[in-house]
Scaffold this motif. Structure first.
Motif, PDB file in Angstrom:
ATOM      1  N   MET A   1      -5.623 -25.115  59.644  1.00  0.00           N
ATOM      2  CA  MET A   1      -5.307 -23.591  58.487  1.00  0.00           C
ATOM      3  C   MET A   1      -6.454 -22.780  58.776  1.00  0.00           C
ATOM      4  O   MET A   1      -7.567 -22.817  58.191  1.00  0.00           O
ATOM      5  CB  MET A   1      -4.558 -24.600  57.337  1.00  0.00           C
ATOM      6  N   VAL A   2      -6.021 -21.579  58.479  1.00  0.00           N
ATOM      7  CA  VAL A   2      -6.897 -20.703  57.915  1.00  0.00           C
ATOM      8  C   VAL A   2      -6.645 -19.864  57.432  1.00  0.00           C
ATOM      9  O   VAL A   2      -5.547 -19.212  57.301  1.00  0.00           O
ATOM     10  CB  VAL A   2      -7.022 -19.601  59.511  1.00  0.00           C
ATOM     11  N   LYS A   3      -7.305 -19.274  56.251  1.00  0.00           N
ATOM     12  CA  LYS A   3      -6.661 -18.953  54.928  1.00  0.00           C
ATOM     13  C   LYS A   3      -7.496 -16.994  54.612  1.00  0.00           C
ATOM     14  O   LYS A   3      -9.194 -17.506  55.155  1.00  0.00           O
ATOM     15  CB  LYS A   3      -6.928 -19.418  53.684  1.00  0.00           C
ATOM     16  N   ILE A   4      -7.008 -16.174  55.164  1.00  0.00           N
ATOM     17  CA  ILE A   4      -7.804 -14.647  55.099  1.00  0.00           C
ATOM     18  C   ILE A   4      -7.744 -14.279  53.389  1.00  0.00           C
ATOM     19  O   ILE A   4      -6.084 -14.281  53.587  1.00  0.00           O
ATOM     20  CB  ILE A   4      -7.777 -13.992  56.065  1.00  0.00           C
ATOM     21  N   LEU A   5      -8.354 -14.231  52.845  1.00  0.00           N
ATOM     22  CA  LEU A   5      -7.995 -13.751  51.497  1.00  0.00           C
ATOM     23  C   LEU A   5      -8.455 -11.902  51.538  1.00  0.00           C
ATOM     24  O   LEU A   5     -10.238 -11.637  51.920  1.00  0.00           O
ATOM     25  CB  LEU A   5      -9.104 -14.218  50.192  1.00  0.00           C
ATOM     26  N   LEU A   6      -7.395 -11.062  51.174  1.00  0.00           N
ATOM     27  CA  LEU A   6      -7.976  -9.254  50.921  1.00  0.00           C
ATOM     28  C   LEU A   6      -8.431  -9.475  49.607  1.00  0.00           C
ATOM     29  O   LEU A   6      -7.055  -9.470  48.446  1.00  0.00           O
ATOM     30  CB  LEU A   6      -7.325  -8.488  51.526  1.00  0.00           C
ATOM     31  N   ILE A   7      -9.706  -8.468  49.108  1.00  0.00           N
ATOM     32  CA  ILE A   7      -9.304  -8.188  47.925  1.00  0.00           C
ATOM     33  C   ILE A   7      -9.766  -7.084  48.128  1.00  0.00           C
ATOM     34  O   ILE A   7     -10.248  -5.773  48.788  1.00  0.00           O
ATOM     35  CB  ILE A   7     -10.550  -8.748  47.335  1.00  0.00           C
ATOM     36  N   GLY A  47     -11.054 -17.074  46.060  1.00  0.00           N
ATOM     37  CA  GLY A  47     -11.761 -17.017  47.152  1.00  0.00           C
ATOM     38  C   GLY A  47     -12.203 -18.441  47.699  1.00  0.00           C
ATOM     39  O   GLY A  47     -13.016 -19.442  48.005  1.00  0.00           O
ATOM     40  N   ALA A  48     -12.699 -18.830  46.906  1.00  0.00           N
ATOM     41  CA  ALA A  48     -12.284 -20.526  46.430  1.00  0.00           C
ATOM     42  C   ALA A  48     -12.140 -21.418  48.279  1.00  0.00           C
ATOM     43  O   ALA A  48     -12.419 -22.533  48.559  1.00  0.00           O
ATOM     44  CB  ALA A  48     -12.418 -21.831  45.042  1.00  0.00           C
ATOM     45  N   ASP A  49     -10.615 -20.831  48.241  1.00  0.00           N
ATOM     46  CA  ASP A  49      -9.866 -22.034  49.227  1.00  0.00           C
ATOM     47  C   ASP A  49      -9.908 -21.456  50.133  1.00  0.00           C
ATOM     48  O   ASP A  49      -8.856 -21.467  51.141  1.00  0.00           O
ATOM     49  CB  ASP A  49      -9.250 -22.775  49.228  1.00  0.00           C
ATOM     50  N   ALA A  50     -10.459 -19.911  50.380  1.00  0.00           N
ATOM     51  CA  ALA A  50     -10.552 -19.302  51.575  1.00  0.00           C
ATOM     52  C   ALA A  50     -11.440 -19.444  52.852  1.00  0.00           C
ATOM     53  O   ALA A  50     -12.624 -19.668  52.391  1.00  0.00           O
ATOM     54  CB  ALA A  50     -10.753 -17.450  51.169  1.00  0.00           C
ATOM     55  N   ASP A  51     -10.944 -18.821  53.979  1.00  0.00           N
ATOM     56  CA  ASP A  51     -11.871 -18.513  55.204  1.00  0.00           C
ATOM     57  C   ASP A  51     -12.917 -18.315  54.965  1.00  0.00           C
ATOM     58  O   ASP A  51     -14.194 -17.204  56.040  1.00  0.00           O
ATOM     59  CB  ASP A  51     -11.359 -19.653  56.199  1.00  0.00           C
ATOM     60  N   ASP A  72     -21.416 -19.189  51.429  1.00  0.00           N
ATOM     61  CA  ASP A  72     -21.101 -20.441  52.871  1.00  0.00           C
ATOM     62  C   ASP A  72     -19.356 -19.364  54.078  1.00  0.00           C
ATOM     63  O   ASP A  72     -19.274 -20.937  54.682  1.00  0.00           O
ATOM     64  CB  ASP A  72     -20.841 -21.947  52.528  1.00  0.00           C
ATOM     65  N   LYS A  73     -19.274 -18.525  53.485  1.00  0.00           N
ATOM     66  CA  LYS A  73     -18.399 -17.882  53.656  1.00  0.00           C
ATOM     67  C   LYS A  73     -18.348 -16.170  53.955  1.00  0.00           C
ATOM     68  O   LYS A  73     -18.911 -15.727  54.275  1.00  0.00           O
ATOM     69  CB  LYS A  73     -17.368 -17.865  52.893  1.00  0.00           C
ATOM     70  N   PRO A  74     -17.693 -16.629  55.250  1.00  0.00           N
ATOM     71  CA  PRO A  74     -17.100 -14.778  55.895  1.00  0.00           C
ATOM     72  C   PRO A  74     -16.629 -14.111  54.687  1.00  0.00           C
ATOM     73  O   PRO A  74     -16.315 -14.155  54.623  1.00  0.00           O
ATOM     74  CB  PRO A  74     -16.865 -15.173  57.402  1.00  0.00           C
ATOM     75  N   VAL A  75     -18.101 -12.758  54.379  1.00  0.00           N
ATOM     76  CA  VAL A  75     -17.474 -11.362  53.411  1.00  0.00           C
ATOM     77  C   VAL A  75     -17.753 -10.141  54.000  1.00  0.00           C
ATOM     78  O   VAL A  75     -19.117 -10.253  54.483  1.00  0.00           O
ATOM     79  CB  VAL A  75     -18.173 -12.229  52.209  1.00  0.00           C
ATOM     80  N   GLU A  76     -16.644  -9.398  54.607  1.00  0.00           N
ATOM     81  CA  GLU A  76     -16.803  -8.521  55.214  1.00  0.00           C
ATOM     82  C   GLU A  76     -15.971  -7.504  53.971  1.00  0.00           C
ATOM     83  O   GLU A  76     -15.369  -7.682  53.767  1.00  0.00           O
ATOM     84  CB  GLU A  76     -17.108  -8.158  57.012  1.00  0.00           C
ATOM     85  N   VAL A  77     -16.361  -6.059  54.503  1.00  0.00           N
ATOM     86  CA  VAL A  77     -15.352  -4.941  54.417  1.00  0.00           C
ATOM     87  C   VAL A  77     -14.475  -4.661  55.611  1.00  0.00           C
ATOM     88  O   VAL A  77     -14.843  -4.494  56.355  1.00  0.00           O
ATOM     89  CB  VAL A  77     -16.377  -3.596  53.432  1.00  0.00           C
ATOM     90  N   ILE A  78     -13.654  -4.181  54.970  1.00  0.00           N
ATOM     91  CA  ILE A  78     -12.416  -3.653  56.055  1.00  0.00           C
ATOM     92  C   ILE A  78     -13.245  -2.024  56.529  1.00  0.00           C
ATOM     93  O   ILE A  78     -12.925  -1.598  55.452  1.00  0.00           O
ATOM     94  CB  ILE A  78     -11.172  -4.204  55.411  1.00  0.00           C
TER      95      ILE A  78
END
Length: 100
Positions: A1-7, A47-51, A72-78
């Motif tokens: 399962m992949v979880k994508i989070l948009l902020i 964000g705790a359980d986001a990939d 430890d997670k990829p974080v980027e701006v859209i």
């Protein structure tokens, strides 16, 4: 399962993009994927359980803070163009490359 989070700042405009990303995932036959949008105020809990965490362009100034919270997670701006055009397929594809 992949979880994508948009902020984003309030979670409203990004929810439109989430819907387009879900449609793009369904069109590709991707079933084990979750995509959610949350306001910036909820990034610590959401964000705790986001990939992968993607920030809307309007909160790009939070990139360093969010990256620090989740080193430890990829974080980027859209990408602003993809966000403005609500290009769910392109944002989804980019998010999936970050997870792999």
């Amino acid at each position: 399962m992949v979880k994508i989070l948009l902020i984003c700042s309030a979670g409203m405009s990004t929810s439109l993009l989430v819907n387009k990303m879900i449609k793009a995932a369904e069109a590709k036959g991707l079933e084990d994927i979750t995509i959610e949008a949350h306001p910036e105020a909820e990034v610590t809990s959401a964000g705790a359980d986001a990939d992968v965490i993607l920030l809307g362009p309007q909160v790009r100034f939070e990139l360093k803070k969010v990256s620090g919270l989740f080193p430890d997670k990829p974080v980027e701006v859209i990408d602003m163009k993809d966000y403005g055009m609500m290009n769910g397929q392109k944002v989804l594809e980019h998010a999936l490359t970050l997870v792999k």
